[in-house]
Motif scaffolding. Structure first.
Motif: not given
Length: 363
Positions: A88-89, A95-96, A219-221, A250-252
């Motif tokens: 999912v986007n 992604a990085v 840290p919560d990722m 959903n983070l840039s």
């Protein structure tokens, strides 16, 4: 400076490019289009640009399931294991993180440059020189380094990085502040101050610091592949990603680097750059005709026309009289004619209305 075999590149090719509708469509976004009639799409040009100093086997592509076939079609030389397909986007930061962990499997000494796939670079040799300098600096320092370009106009569609204290390396400064897409008035103030640079969206870091940076900044990722050092298969990794990716933030990368971290640095670059993000930004970046029109790889007859940007399909001829300050863009079954000024908000509205009234196939 010699190219090091520990340099890697991650090209982000998952965006939908709605602000360049109708040329950029859901089924073929801008990065998969030969926007300027150069014989190569924006994605292919980005690959070519990095492939001049980073080997093909060190280049990764991040994309979506909807666009995987386009990536495979346009970059058949990229191994399947180097094309990371998001379930999912979730914007660019997750992604990085995934790409960084995949590269860490290959090399504990890797230095990574992350780049969007939809940018215009005017001076390829200066780009190569700047990037190699940045990769060399990041390989020896645990920092998150971004590339900045001195503004040539008060462009409200770009992000602005304020430079802070200089480092011992020439042209590299601590990031003092970041402003995303300011009003034109503030963009003018930023440009005139000499303290602000455009954010190119390109980031450089060594792979060990990238891993530690993620664990500190987010840290919560629930993305713990960055922590794992054991030998697990790509199949196990893929299963993990499928299960957990929908819950990632959903983070840039921009927000993570500039707003959630105090370890961001910027290198002042001079390779000539434009973000192919909006019609207005493309118009401002490109050479104009004597009547201040920009015609993108199109056959047109213009009379009494000024200050327009025009892009038509191959085989179509446009005859336009008396138009000033407009976008004229046609692709397939959609024609857009709207004022160029403040067009981004208008186009978002039109895409939504067309989708609702006529169907998503027109978006």
């Amino acid at each position: 400076m010699e190219t090091q075999n520990t340099n890697y590149c991650v090209i982000l090719a998952g965006g939908n490019g709605k602000r360049l509708w109708p040329s950029s469509r859901m089924n073929r976004p801008k990065q998969f289009i030969d926007f300027f009639g150069m014989g190569r799409t924006l994605l292919q040009q980005t690959f070519d640009r990095f492939n001049r100093f980073i080997p093909t086997e060190h280049i990764y592509i991040c994309t979506t399931r909807e666009h995987l076939s386009l990536v495979n079609e346009q970059l058949p030389m990229i191994d399947n294991d180097h094309v990371l397909v998001e379930p999912v986007n979730r914007n660019t930061a997750p992604a990085v993180a995934w790409a960084g962990r995949r590269i860490h499997r290959e090399s504990d000494d890797a230095c990574i440059v992350v780049s969007p796939s939809d940018q215009l670079v005017m001076n390829e040799e200066a780009f190569r020189s700047n990037l190699l300098s940045g990769l060399d600096f990041a390989s020896r320092n645990d920092i998150m380094l971004t590339l900045g370009i001195r503004p040539s106009r008060p462009e409200p569609g770009y992000g602005y990085i304020q430079i802070g204290e200089p480092t011992l390396a020439q042209g590299i400064h601590k990031v003092q502040s970041f402003t995303e897409k300011p009003e034109r008035e503030f963009a003018t103030i930023f440009m005139e101050s000499g303290e602000f640079f455009w954010n190119t969206g390109m980031f450089i870091s060594n792979v060990r610091h990238l891993r530690d940076w993620y664990l500190e900044v987010i840290p919560d990722m629930p993305y713990r592949l960055a922590k794992l050092m054991g030998n697990y298969s790509l199949e196990e990794e893929a299963a993990y990603v499928r299960e957990h990716y929908p819950s990632y933030p959903n983070l840039s990368m921009d927000k993570a680097a500039f707003e959630l971290s105090d370890n961001a640095y910027v290198m002042k670059c001079d390779f000539g750059w434009a973000d192919i993000g909006t019609w207005h930004a493309i118009y401002e970046a490109l050479r104009k005709t004597e009547n201040d029109n920009v015609v993108l790889d199109s056959e047109v007859l213009l009379e009494n026309c000024r200050n327009n940007i025009i892009r038509l399909p191959k085989g179509h001829i446009g005859v336009i009289n008396g138009l000033e300050g407009y976008i004229v863009a046609e692709q397939g079954d959609v024609l857009l004619i709207c004022p160029k000024e403040d067009s981004s908000a208008l186009i978002r509205k039109y895409v939504n209305e067309v989708s609702i009234n006529y169907g998503e196939q027109y978006a």
